[in-house]
Enzyme design. Structure first.
Site, PDB file in Angstrom:
ATOM      1  N   TYR A 180       1.088  -0.837   0.590  1.00 19.93           N
ATOM      2  CA  TYR A 180      -0.281  -0.070  -0.236  1.00 19.93           C
ATOM      3  C   TYR A 180       0.775   1.299   0.151  1.00 19.93           C
ATOM      4  O   TYR A 180       0.143   2.432  -0.886  1.00 19.93           O
ATOM      5  CB  TYR A 180      -1.272   0.517   1.624  1.00 19.93           C
ATOM      6  CG  TYR A 180      -2.262  -0.402   1.175  1.00 19.93           C
ATOM      7  CD1 TYR A 180      -2.433  -1.959   0.617  1.00 19.93           C
ATOM      8  CD2 TYR A 180      -3.083  -0.040   1.269  1.00 19.93           C
ATOM      9  CE1 TYR A 180      -3.569  -2.460   0.429  1.00 19.93           C
ATOM     10  CE2 TYR A 180      -4.669  -0.524   0.952  1.00 19.93           C
ATOM     11  CZ  TYR A 180      -4.579  -1.957   1.071  1.00 19.93           C
ATOM     12  OH  TYR A 180      -5.627  -2.850   0.347  1.00 19.93           O
ATOM     13  N   LYS A 236       3.285 -15.714   1.260  1.00 16.83           N
ATOM     14  CA  LYS A 236       3.116 -16.111   1.191  1.00 16.83           C
ATOM     15  C   LYS A 236       4.873 -16.488   0.753  1.00 16.83           C
ATOM     16  O   LYS A 236       5.230 -15.639   0.109  1.00 16.83           O
ATOM     17  CB  LYS A 236       2.461 -15.117   0.049  1.00 16.83           C
ATOM     18  CG  LYS A 236       2.418 -15.613  -1.724  1.00 16.83           C
ATOM     19  CD  LYS A 236       1.624 -17.005  -1.326  1.00 16.83           C
ATOM     20  CE  LYS A 236       1.673 -17.579  -3.109  1.00 16.83           C
ATOM     21  NZ  LYS A 236       0.837 -18.839  -3.570  1.00 16.83           N
ATOM     22  N   ASP A 266      -3.532 -18.618   0.267  1.00 12.33           N
ATOM     23  CA  ASP A 266      -3.911 -18.968  -0.696  1.00 12.33           C
ATOM     24  C   ASP A 266      -4.535 -20.084   0.185  1.00 12.33           C
ATOM     25  O   ASP A 266      -6.240 -20.225   0.033  1.00 12.33           O
ATOM     26  CB  ASP A 266      -3.325 -19.092  -2.035  1.00 12.33           C
ATOM     27  CG  ASP A 266      -2.224 -20.095  -1.920  1.00 12.33           C
ATOM     28  OD1 ASP A 266      -1.867 -20.252  -0.166  1.00 12.33           O
ATOM     29  OD2 ASP A 266      -1.949 -20.526  -2.752  1.00 12.33           O
ATOM     30  N   ASP A 273      -6.325  -7.040   3.458  1.00 13.20           N
ATOM     31  CA  ASP A 273      -7.099  -6.026   2.873  1.00 13.20           C
ATOM     32  C   ASP A 273      -7.898  -7.577   2.144  1.00 13.20           C
ATOM     33  O   ASP A 273      -9.752  -7.726   2.601  1.00 13.20           O
ATOM     34  CB  ASP A 273      -6.783  -5.740   1.892  1.00 13.20           C
ATOM     35  CG  ASP A 273      -8.324  -5.385   1.614  1.00 13.20           C
ATOM     36  OD1 ASP A 273      -9.125  -3.905   2.261  1.00 13.20           O
ATOM     37  OD2 ASP A 273      -7.915  -4.774   0.363  1.00 13.20           O
ATOM     38  N   ASP A 322     -12.444  -9.224   4.291  1.00 16.38           N
ATOM     39  CA  ASP A 322     -13.466  -9.061   3.981  1.00 16.38           C
ATOM     40  C   ASP A 322     -14.388 -10.540   3.574  1.00 16.38           C
ATOM     41  O   ASP A 322     -15.487 -10.488   4.016  1.00 16.38           O
ATOM     42  CB  ASP A 322     -13.243  -8.448   1.919  1.00 16.38           C
ATOM     43  CG  ASP A 322     -13.253  -6.326   2.123  1.00 16.38           C
ATOM     44  OD1 ASP A 322     -13.490  -6.590   3.079  1.00 16.38           O
ATOM     45  OD2 ASP A 322     -13.913  -6.401   1.412  1.00 16.38           O
TER      46      ASP A 322
HETATM   47  C1  IPM Z   1     -10.678  -1.189   4.392  1.00 20.84           C
HETATM   48  C2  IPM Z   1     -10.297  -0.714   2.941  1.00 20.84           C
HETATM   49  C3  IPM Z   1      -9.160   0.728   2.131  1.00 20.84           C
HETATM   50  C4  IPM Z   1      -8.337  -0.492   2.316  1.00 20.84           C
HETATM   51  C5  IPM Z   1      -9.707   1.583   0.872  1.00 20.84           C
HETATM   52  C6  IPM Z   1     -11.299   1.740   1.376  1.00 20.84           C
HETATM   53  C7  IPM Z   1      -8.412   1.861   0.756  1.00 20.84           C
HETATM   54  O1  IPM Z   1     -10.378  -1.555   1.781  1.00 20.84           O
HETATM   55  O2  IPM Z   1     -10.191  -0.515   5.084  1.00 20.84           O
HETATM   56  O3  IPM Z   1     -10.071  -2.703   3.977  1.00 20.84           O
HETATM   57  O4  IPM Z   1      -7.980  -1.022   0.994  1.00 20.84           O
HETATM   58  O5  IPM Z   1      -7.903  -0.449   3.112  1.00 20.84           O
HETATM   59 MG    MG Z   2     -10.432  -3.541   2.231  1.00 19.95          MG
END
Ligand code: IPM
Ligand code: MG
Length: 355
Positions: A142, A192, A223, A247, A251
Site C-alpha cells: 500500500y 506467501k 491462498d 485487506d 472482507d
Molecule cells: C479497508 C478498505 C481500504 C483499504 C480502502 C478504502 C482504501 O478496503 O479498510 O479495508 O484498502 O484498506
Molecule cells: Mg478492504
C-alpha cells in the site's frame, strides 16, 4: 468527569446517518464510566473533495492528531470514481492511517447462534466462529514505491512494491500475540513465503516474536488461508498478516459471518485510534434512514475499549446490541419474515434503551 476529545468524520453515502446514530449510545456508555465526550465533526473523503478540493484537509488531520480518538463513517462513492489517483476519497483513510501511525487494524468476526443463518455457509460450519484479524496497516504494498505509468521499450507498465522491515513485522506480530493471550492463545501468521521474499522475512520474524511472547504460532499461505476460512472458520483464533493480505482476508471473513453491517474495526498504533465499520459508504441506500448502524455502534465500543481504556462501557454496548438482535429487531439488510424491521434511528434508540 474526565473529558475526552472525539473527532467524528461522517464521510460519504450512509456515513452521516450511521455516525449520527452511534453518537448517543457512545455518549451514554461513556458517561456511565465518568467520561465526558467533546465532539468535533470534520470533513474527509468525497465530502471534502466537494467542499475543499482535497480528500483529507489539513484541519481534519490536525483535529484528528489532537483528538483522543476518531470515529469514521465511510468514504467514497461512484461520484468520485473519475478523480485523479492522488485525490481519491480513499486517500483520506490512507492518509489518516499513515499520519496517525495506525499500524494495526483489528477486525473481530464473531458469529452468534442467532446470526449463523445469515452466512452464505452452512450454519453448523459458521456458528461459534470467533476470529480476530490483525492486519498490518501502514506498510507493505500500500505504501511502497509505485509508478502509475511508464513506457519502457515501447510498452506501458505500472508497479507497486511490497516492502516490510523487521521492526514493522515485530510490532504487529507482538500485538497479535498479546491479543491471543486474552483469547484462545493461538496465532496464525498468514503469508506467501513460498513465493515472496518479504513473506520469508515476515515468517522468520513472526516465529521469533511468538517465541519471545510464549504464544503458539502457525503459518499458513494466504491462498490456503482463503480456502480454510470457508472450510473451517471455527479453527481460527487470531490471524496476523500483511496490509494487502489482511485487506482481502478480512472482507472474506466478514462475509463468512454473513452480516457485514454488524462488523466493527479499530485502527490503532502510536497516536489516537481510528474506529470505523468495515462496510462501505453504500451510496445506493444513502439518505433513506435504512442503513444498519450496528457496525458503527460496535466500532464506538472498540473506541471506548482501546482508546479510552473503558472496558465496562464497551462491553455494555456490545451486550445491548446482542440483546436487541436477540429480541428480533433488524434493519432492512438483515430483515426476514417473522422479525421486526426497524430504521437506522430506531435501531440506535433500541440499543440506547438497553443501555
Ligand atoms: C479497508 C478498505 C481500504 C483499504 C480502502 C478504502 C482504501 O478496503 O479498510 O479495508 O484498502 O484498506
Ligand atoms: Mg478492504
Amino acid at each position: 468527569m474526565s473529558s475526552k476529545k472525539i473527532v467524528v468524520i461522517p464521510g460519504d453515502g450512509i456515513g452521516p446517518e450511521i455516525t449520527a446514530a452511534a453518537r448517543e449510545p457512545l455518549v451514554l456508555a461513556a458517561r456511565k464510566a465518568g467520561l465526558d465526550l467533546q465532539f468535533t465533526t470534520c470533513l474527509a473523503g468525497g465530502a471534502a473533495i466537494d467542499a475543499r478540493g482535497v480528500p483529507l484537509p489539513d484541519d481534519t488531520l490536525a483535529a484528528a492528531q489532537a483528538a483522543d480518538a476518531v470515529l469514521l463513517g465511510a468514504v467514497g462513492g461512484p461520484k468520485w470514481d473519475g478523480v485523479a489517483p492522488d485525490l481519491r476519497p480513499e486517500k483520506a483513510i490512507l492518509g489518516l492511517r499513515k499520519a496517525l501511525g495506525l499500524y494495526a487494524n483489528l477486525r473481530p468476526v464473531k458469529v452468534s447462534e442467532s446470526l449463523a443463518a445469515y452466512s452464505p455457509l452452512k450454519p453448523e460450519i459458521v456458528a461459534g466462529t470467533d476470529i480476530l484479524i490483525v492486519r498490518e496497516l501502514t506498510g507493505g504494498i500500500y505504501f511502497g514505491p509505485k509508478c502509475e505509468s511508464k513506457t519502457v521499450e515501447g510498452v506501458e507498465r505500472a508497479w507497486d512494491t511490497e516492502i516490510y522491515s523487521a521492526p514493522e513485522i515485530t510490532r504487529i506480530v507482538k500485538m497479535a500475540c498479546q491479543a491471543a493471550k486474552g483469547r484462545r492463545g493461538k496465532v496464525t501468521s498468514v503469508d506467501k513465503a513460498n513465493v515472496l521474499a518479504s513473506s520469508r522475512l515476515w515468517r522468520r520474524v513472526a516465529a521469533a516474536v511468538a517465541k519471545e511472547e510464549g504464544v503458539e504460532i502457525g503459518n499458513m499461505y494466504v491462498d490456503n488461508c482463503a480456502m480454510q476460512l470457508v472450510l473451517g472458520p471455527k479453527t481460527f483464533d487470531v490471524i496476523v498478516t500483511s496490509n494487502l493480505f489482511g485487506d482481502i482476508l478480512s472482507d472474506e471473513a466478514a462475509v463468512v459471518a454473513g452480516s457485514i453491517g454488524l462488523l466493527p474495526s479499530a485502527s490503532i498504533g502510536d497516536g489516537p485510534g481510528l474506529y470505523e465499520p468495515i462496510h462501505g459508504s453504500a451510496p445506493d441506500i444513502a439518505g433513506q434512514g435504512i442503513a444498519n448502524p450496528i457496525g458503527t455502534i460496535l466500532s464506538a465500543a472498540m473506541l471506548l475499549r482501546h482508546s479510552l481504556k473503558a472496558e465496562a462501557p464497551a462491553a455494555a454496548i456490545e451486550a445491548a446490541v446482542d440483546a436487541v438482535l436477540a429480541a428480533g429487531y433488524r434493519t432492512a439488510d438483515l430483515y426476514r419474515p417473522g422479525l421486526t424491521k426497524v430504521s437506522t434511528n430506531k435501531m440506535a434508540e433500541l440499543i440506547i434503551k438497553q443501555l
